[in-house]
Scaffold this active site. Structure first.
Site, mmCIF file in Angstrom:
data_model
loop_
_atom_site.group_PDB
_atom_site.id
_atom_site.type_symbol
_atom_site.label_atom_id
_atom_site.label_comp_id
_atom_site.label_asym_id
_atom_site.label_seq_id
_atom_site.Cartn_x
_atom_site.Cartn_y
_atom_site.Cartn_z
ATOM 1 N N THR A 73 0.806 -1.220 0.000
ATOM 2 C CA THR A 73 0.000 0.000 0.000
ATOM 3 C C THR A 73 0.843 1.276 0.000
ATOM 4 O OG1 THR A 73 -1.856 -1.100 1.062
ATOM 5 C CG2 THR A 73 -1.747 1.292 1.283
ATOM 6 N N ASP A 197 -9.332 -4.047 -0.241
ATOM 7 C CA ASP A 197 -8.155 -4.689 0.350
ATOM 8 C C ASP A 197 -8.498 -5.457 1.619
ATOM 9 O OD1 ASP A 197 -5.047 -4.813 0.453
ATOM 10 O OD2 ASP A 197 -5.593 -4.081 2.445
ATOM 11 N N ASP A 244 -3.611 0.432 -5.793
ATOM 12 C CA ASP A 244 -2.191 0.305 -5.459
ATOM 13 C C ASP A 244 -1.607 -1.065 -5.777
ATOM 14 O OD1 ASP A 244 -3.841 -0.801 -3.564
ATOM 15 O OD2 ASP A 244 -2.705 -0.094 -1.839
#
Length: 438
Positions: A73, A197, A244
């Site tokens: 990240t 995520d 990301d």
């Protein structure tokens, strides 16, 4: 003669439309960068996503983009906002660490620690502010730090206990950002969401829970589109939506033999410091004089483990030339987490693996007045988002490793016309009247 006169009028309008320094508003449109953490490139293919589908027709879609080699990240987000490789910007891990003092801080504990983020590479917020723009960060990693003592104009940082999946709050965040643009005249805003995520880690990417969060993200994008119209920003706001890194399912016993490094080496006698147990990427600092011993112990220890001495790291990884990278670097094959002393069964899905793996690729969508419609872009590296953002904002880029040639084809052909001056309806009317009189 008629066409030559019209051309002369048009040029004159362009010249005389340029803003006077200090007295007139710049002519570039505003920009919103949104990141959905861990949104793998194909997550929308097994979910009904009418709003994301609409964006394909209304704007730009890249087949996928490739994040930097450390698919985590903080490193990846900072590459996007600086346009620099990880070895240049120095944010080499989610955790802030010091291999001499043995300090380790969790991701959220680093978010306001300027000494972790401020390594000489200026993020776009600061570069844009130094050129007269007004910028803000809403939860975006790195936005809460100072850079050579300079802070982002407006910055909100996630709390430790901040929930990632509250759809009501997601919409409230969009409302806040719309107010920043309309009521406070911000030029550039970054907005970060912690999903999908979190769900990918907890239950894995190939699950109904992940599909539900993608549907929630799609509804949020729909709310964003409505908010842009409601706030009369459709003709003055460009939006980039990206991520990301991707996510993959972690391979577990008894299906595979998992990687537990303590089976092959003695951590107590051989290592001074390690960053392991965080997905597919790890680092070890051996005790003095023990580098070769650690390397030899791990080199052929597991068929799904690759081990490098720092000086052997391939150049195309773009992270070796930084003092924070430790002497020994380890990378697991896709789905093989690096466990140090014990095997942790917390994450069902994870990242940190090679950026060449398709499961690590991410999304890219863009729409707004400066983007083409129904445009499919070939894949490109996320590092090239930075020069694209600079062009959209009219900002002279700081030194960066990105390439505008990767992305400028998605902009309208007349983007650079008249120094990117957007001629008003009244001026066009005058030109039309003049044309009829000639």
């Amino acid at each position: 003669m008629k066409s030559e006169l019209l051309l002369l009028i048009a040029v004159s309008l362009c010249v005389h439309s340029k803003p006077l320094s200090g007295t007139a508003k710049r002519t570039f449109n505003k920009l919103l960068l949104i990141s959905f953490d861990g949104f793998r490139w194909n997550y929308d293919e097994d979910v009904d996503t009418p709003n994301m589908d609409a964006l394909v027709k209304e704007g730009v879609k890249a087949k996928y983009i490739t994040p930097p080699m450390i698919t985590m990240t903080s490193p990846s987000h900072f590459t996007t906002i600086t346009g620099r490789w990880i070895e240049d910007h120095g944010v080499v891990h989610n955790m802030m660490f010091n291999s001499t003092s043995l300090l380790k801080l969790t991701h959220k504990a680093t978010l306001k620690r300027s000494e972790w983020w401020d390594n000489g590479a200026l993020p776009l917020w600061i570069t844009a502010q130094n050129q007269g723009l007004k910028t803000a960060s809403f939860f975006y990693p790195g936005g809460g730090a100072n850079y050579s003592g300079q802070a982002v104009d407006r910055s909100l940082v996630e709390a430790f206990d901040h929930p990632d999946d509250n759809e009501t709050e997601w919409r409230q965040n969009i409302d806040t950002v719309m107010d920043w643009f309309t009521k406070e005249d911000f030029d550039f805003v970054t907005l970060y969401y912690g999903e999908p995520d979190n769900v990918g880690h907890m239950v894995g990417p190939e699950t109904n829970e992940r599909r539900k969060i993608i549907a929630q993200i799609d509804r949020t994008i729909g709310y964003l589109r409505e908010a842009i119209q409601k706030n009369s920003l459709a003709n003055s706001l460009n939006v980039i939506i990206t991520s990301d890194h991707g996510m993959t399912t972690i391979k577990k016993n008894p299906d595979v033999k998992e990687i537990k490094l303590s089976e092959y080496m003695n951590f107590l006698t051989l290592t001074h410091f390690d960053l392991l147990d965080y997905g597919g990427f790890g680092m070890i600092r051996p005790r003095k004089g023990q580098e070769q011993a650690v390397y030899d112990a791990l080199k052929n220890a597991h068929p799904n483990l690759t081990v490098y001495k720092k000086e052997e790291i391939p150049e195309n990884f773009h992270f070796a030339k930084n003092s924070r990278i430790q002497d020994i670097v380890l990378i697991g094959d896709l789905g093989f987490n690096l466990n140090s002393r014990f095997i942790f069964y917390v994450n069902k899905g994870d990242h940190g693996f090679s950026n060449e793996e398709m499961d690590m690729k991410t999304i890219f969508r863009a729409f707004g007045p400066d983007f083409k419609k129904n445009y499919l872009s070939e894949p490109f590296n996320s590092i090239s988002i930075y020069p694209l953002m600079c062009k959209l904002l009219g900002v002279k880029p700081a030194p960066n490793n990105g390439s505008l040639s990767d992305t400028e084809g998605m902009l309208l052909e007349n983007f650079d016309a008249c120094g990117r001056i957007h001629i008003s309806v009244s001026l066009l009317t005058i030109m039309t009247l003049l044309s009829s009189l000639i």
